[in-house]
Design a protein around this motif. Structure first.
Motif, PDB file in Angstrom:
ATOM      1  N   ASN A 134      -7.478  -9.849  -2.397  1.00  0.00           N
ATOM      2  CA  ASN A 134      -8.701 -10.137  -2.710  1.00  0.00           C
ATOM      3  C   ASN A 134      -9.902  -9.887  -1.584  1.00  0.00           C
ATOM      4  OD1 ASN A 134     -10.960 -11.542  -3.764  1.00  0.00           O
ATOM      5  ND2 ASN A 134     -10.403 -13.557  -2.880  1.00  0.00           N
ATOM      6  N   GLN A 135     -10.548  -8.688  -1.736  1.00  0.00           N
ATOM      7  CA  GLN A 135     -11.501  -8.334  -0.755  1.00  0.00           C
ATOM      8  C   GLN A 135     -10.971  -7.956   0.440  1.00  0.00           C
ATOM      9  OE1 GLN A 135     -15.155 -10.727  -0.733  1.00  0.00           O
ATOM     10  NE2 GLN A 135     -14.644 -11.675  -2.831  1.00  0.00           N
ATOM     11  N   ALA A 136      -9.908  -7.116   0.506  1.00  0.00           N
ATOM     12  CA  ALA A 136      -9.076  -6.818   1.518  1.00  0.00           C
ATOM     13  C   ALA A 136     -10.293  -5.989   2.630  1.00  0.00           C
ATOM     14  CB  ALA A 136      -7.791  -6.010   1.158  1.00  0.00           C
ATOM     15  N   GLN A 137     -10.082  -6.557   3.924  1.00  0.00           N
ATOM     16  CA  GLN A 137     -10.772  -5.772   5.005  1.00  0.00           C
ATOM     17  C   GLN A 137      -9.688  -5.495   5.855  1.00  0.00           C
ATOM     18  OE1 GLN A 137     -14.084  -5.204   5.126  1.00  0.00           O
ATOM     19  NE2 GLN A 137     -13.970  -5.946   3.198  1.00  0.00           N
ATOM     20  N   ALA A 176       0.805  -1.151   0.031  1.00  0.00           N
ATOM     21  CA  ALA A 176       0.026   0.054   0.182  1.00  0.00           C
ATOM     22  C   ALA A 176       0.570   1.122   0.024  1.00  0.00           C
ATOM     23  CB  ALA A 176      -1.007  -0.069   1.286  1.00  0.00           C
ATOM     24  N   GLY A 177       2.131   1.051   0.546  1.00  0.00           N
ATOM     25  CA  GLY A 177       2.945   2.331   0.396  1.00  0.00           C
ATOM     26  C   GLY A 177       3.024   3.199   1.646  1.00  0.00           C
ATOM     27  N   GLN A 178       3.447   4.096   1.451  1.00  0.00           N
ATOM     28  CA  GLN A 178       3.176   5.511   2.443  1.00  0.00           C
ATOM     29  C   GLN A 178       2.103   5.874   2.554  1.00  0.00           C
ATOM     30  OE1 GLN A 178       6.193   8.479   2.468  1.00  0.00           O
ATOM     31  NE2 GLN A 178       7.549   7.626   3.847  1.00  0.00           N
ATOM     32  N   ILE A 179       1.363   6.226   3.673  1.00  0.00           N
ATOM     33  CA  ILE A 179      -0.217   6.495   3.943  1.00  0.00           C
ATOM     34  C   ILE A 179       0.143   7.699   4.992  1.00  0.00           C
ATOM     35  CG2 ILE A 179      -2.077   6.042   4.656  1.00  0.00           C
ATOM     36  CD1 ILE A 179      -1.728   3.114   3.645  1.00  0.00           C
ATOM     37  N   LYS A 180      -0.460   8.764   4.305  1.00  0.00           N
ATOM     38  CA  LYS A 180      -0.486   9.953   5.403  1.00  0.00           C
ATOM     39  C   LYS A 180      -1.540   9.744   6.422  1.00  0.00           C
ATOM     40  CE  LYS A 180       0.231  14.337   6.508  1.00  0.00           C
ATOM     41  NZ  LYS A 180       1.754  14.922   7.020  1.00  0.00           N
ATOM     42  N   ALA A 181      -1.210   9.422   7.757  1.00  0.00           N
ATOM     43  CA  ALA A 181      -2.076   8.895   8.658  1.00  0.00           C
ATOM     44  C   ALA A 181      -2.276  10.190   9.637  1.00  0.00           C
ATOM     45  CB  ALA A 181      -1.505   7.716   9.641  1.00  0.00           C
ATOM     46  N   ILE A 187      -6.146   2.582   3.385  1.00  0.00           N
ATOM     47  CA  ILE A 187      -5.575   1.148   3.017  1.00  0.00           C
ATOM     48  C   ILE A 187      -6.003   0.314   2.226  1.00  0.00           C
ATOM     49  CG2 ILE A 187      -4.384  -0.678   4.055  1.00  0.00           C
ATOM     50  CD1 ILE A 187      -3.770   0.921   6.815  1.00  0.00           C
ATOM     51  N   ALA A 188      -7.383   0.160   2.537  1.00  0.00           N
ATOM     52  CA  ALA A 188      -8.272  -1.060   1.707  1.00  0.00           C
ATOM     53  C   ALA A 188      -8.249  -0.061  -0.169  1.00  0.00           C
ATOM     54  CB  ALA A 188      -9.649  -0.753   2.261  1.00  0.00           C
ATOM     55  N   GLN A 189      -8.472   1.162  -0.060  1.00  0.00           N
ATOM     56  CA  GLN A 189      -8.377   1.689  -1.336  1.00  0.00           C
ATOM     57  C   GLN A 189      -7.291   1.162  -2.179  1.00  0.00           C
ATOM     58  OE1 GLN A 189     -10.832   3.027  -2.883  1.00  0.00           O
ATOM     59  NE2 GLN A 189      -9.744   3.328  -4.756  1.00  0.00           N
ATOM     60  N   ARG A 190      -6.137   1.559  -1.424  1.00  0.00           N
ATOM     61  CA  ARG A 190      -4.817   1.252  -1.918  1.00  0.00           C
ATOM     62  C   ARG A 190      -4.627  -0.246  -2.313  1.00  0.00           C
ATOM     63  NH1 ARG A 190      -0.451   4.858  -0.244  1.00  0.00           N
ATOM     64  NH2 ARG A 190      -1.266   6.894  -0.198  1.00  0.00           N
ATOM     65  N   LEU A 191      -5.178  -1.045  -1.645  1.00  0.00           N
ATOM     66  CA  LEU A 191      -5.052  -2.599  -1.761  1.00  0.00           C
ATOM     67  C   LEU A 191      -6.049  -3.160  -2.902  1.00  0.00           C
ATOM     68  CD1 LEU A 191      -4.363  -3.832   1.839  1.00  0.00           C
ATOM     69  CD2 LEU A 191      -2.644  -3.575   0.053  1.00  0.00           C
ATOM     70  N   LYS A 192      -6.658  -2.282  -3.246  1.00  0.00           N
ATOM     71  CA  LYS A 192      -7.844  -2.589  -4.277  1.00  0.00           C
ATOM     72  C   LYS A 192      -7.279  -3.360  -5.559  1.00  0.00           C
ATOM     73  CE  LYS A 192     -12.468  -1.178  -5.335  1.00  0.00           C
ATOM     74  NZ  LYS A 192     -13.397  -0.124  -5.114  1.00  0.00           N
ATOM     75  N   GLY A 193      -7.424  -4.369  -5.984  1.00  0.00           N
ATOM     76  CA  GLY A 193      -6.915  -4.742  -7.436  1.00  0.00           C
ATOM     77  C   GLY A 193      -5.325  -5.832  -6.895  1.00  0.00           C
TER      78      GLY A 193
END
Length: 385
Positions: free
Chosen positions: A161-164, A135-140, A152-158
């Motif tokens: 598999n259906q990440a939660q 997912a890389g660096q995320i501004k938290a 994070i879920a948006q970054r892992l989309k594709g």
């Protein structure tokens, strides 16, 4: 013509009385002396103000207390965000067939065969970022845990598999309030999504060390500072406002007092509550007026007021180096309406309450002086005849 033998004695008596008249003992200036206190033309004047309902209302309006509910707001607590220094834990579930986090553990709590990958706890760095594999660096910083989960879920989309995603705050270093002053133990109190309020924070540090009615609570939020008596906060639930991250709560022990002098029941410094008292209460606490010698038309309050407190009757206005105006308030207790005004007239910290002697009391002292001086002289005259 032969001089009467007692004339020298009368001369001595007259001289003694004249000398004594100028040095009669007294508690302070008389009412007339205060009323006639003047300055030379062009010099700054001390203000003498007659206390009535209009003056009392102006003073009350000028010092109207700003309530916490009005200044700090009483809205529900804002969602808790994280910032640099906070430690969070991120866990990711991937539905089968797990393509990205296939090596994760099977979650026994899930009815499916979803796999969970818990990542090591990590501290949000000084720039406000965290790192999540793939997912890389995320501004938290400045985000809520729910918002971080969505990012994070948006970054892992594709990719997964259906990440939660689940984000849990392990250690809270930024969403705190600081409580200091006269409390059980000064501390930083962490805020939770529940939304801690002012009295919650005071309770968390062991409460105040002094009686509630002697305490003032000060809340600093950003560059603004607001204060209220703790007793008023307890009495009015609306003043028990929600706190925000970064607030500083200071418990101040402020033993307010006024000094009573002159013809009162007791001459001393008298403490009063942070909530404040009125003139009627102040007179009662000082023992009231001494019936045998006090002047009910000579009740004065000496005080320093802000320059904008009233429209001053005398020009030019005298001021202290701090810009305060020396004022003498006078109230006439021979006027029955004054007893209503006294119940509203507010006392201030460091006020000086002075009651002058009645003219009859001064006359009585003078007559006593005449007797004490004249009696020995007259006795001597009788002896020498």
């Amino acid at each position: 013509m032969r001089q009467a033998p007692y004339l020298p004695f009368i001369a001595v008596l007259s001289a003694a009385l004249l000398s004594a008249c100028s040095s009669l003992p007294t508690v302070g200036p008389s009412s007339d002396e205060i009323q006639k206190s003047t300055t030379q033309p062009g010099e700054a004047a001390i203000q003498i103000v007659e206390v009535d309902d209009a003056v009392t209302r102006q003073l009350l309006t000028h010092r109207a207390q700003r309530l916490f509910a009005d200044t700090l707001g009483n809205a529900e607590a804002v969602p808790q965000t994280v910032g640099p220094g906070d430690v969070i834990e991120v866990s990711i579930w991937e539905a089968p067939p797990a393509t990205l986090f296939g090596g994760g553990l099977i979650d026994p709590r899930s009815p499916s065969t979803a796999r969970v990958t818990p990542f090591p706890e990590q501290m949000i760095n000084q720039d406000g970022f965290i790192n999540i594999p793939f997912a890389g660096q995320i501004k938290a910083s400045g985000m809520t845990p729910l918002q971080i989960e969505g990012e994070i879920a948006q970054r892992l989309k594709g990719k997964a598999n259906q990440a939660q995603v689940l984000v849990r705050v392990v250690r809270n270093s930024t969403s705190n309030v600081t409580v200091v002053g006269e409390v059980g133990s000064s501390a930083r109190v962490p805020l939770t999504p529940r939304g801690e309020r002012l009295l919650d924070a005071l309770a968390a540090v062991g409460g105040t060390r002094a009686p509630v009615n002697k305490m003032t609570i000060q809340v600093t939020r950003g560059s603004n500072v607001f204060a209220m008596p703790l007793e008023a906060v307890i009495r009015d639930p609306k003043q028990n406002v929600p706190l925000q991250a970064g607030d500083v709560v200071t418990a101040l022990f402020q033993p307010l007092s006024f000094t009573a002098l002159g013809s009162t029941g007791k001459n001393e410094e008298i403490n009063f509550e942070a909530q404040g008292i009125n003139l009627a209460q102040a007179l009662a606490r000082s023992g009231g007026l001494v019936d045998s010698r006090s002047n009910p038309q000579g009740v004065f309050i000496f005080r320093f007021e802000p320059k904008d407190a009233l429209k001053w009757p005398r020009d030019p206005v005298a001021t202290t180096p701090e810009g305060m105006v020396p004022v003498i308030y006078r109230i006439d207790l021979k006027n029955p309406s004054s007893f209503f005004v006294m119940q509203s007239f507010p006392m201030s910290n460091k006020d000086l309450l002075y009651v002058s002697n009645a003219p009859a009391a001064e006359l009585q002292k003078f007559l006593n002086l005449i007797v004490s001086v004249a009696y020995p002289v007259l006795t001597l005259i009788q002896v020498t005849k």
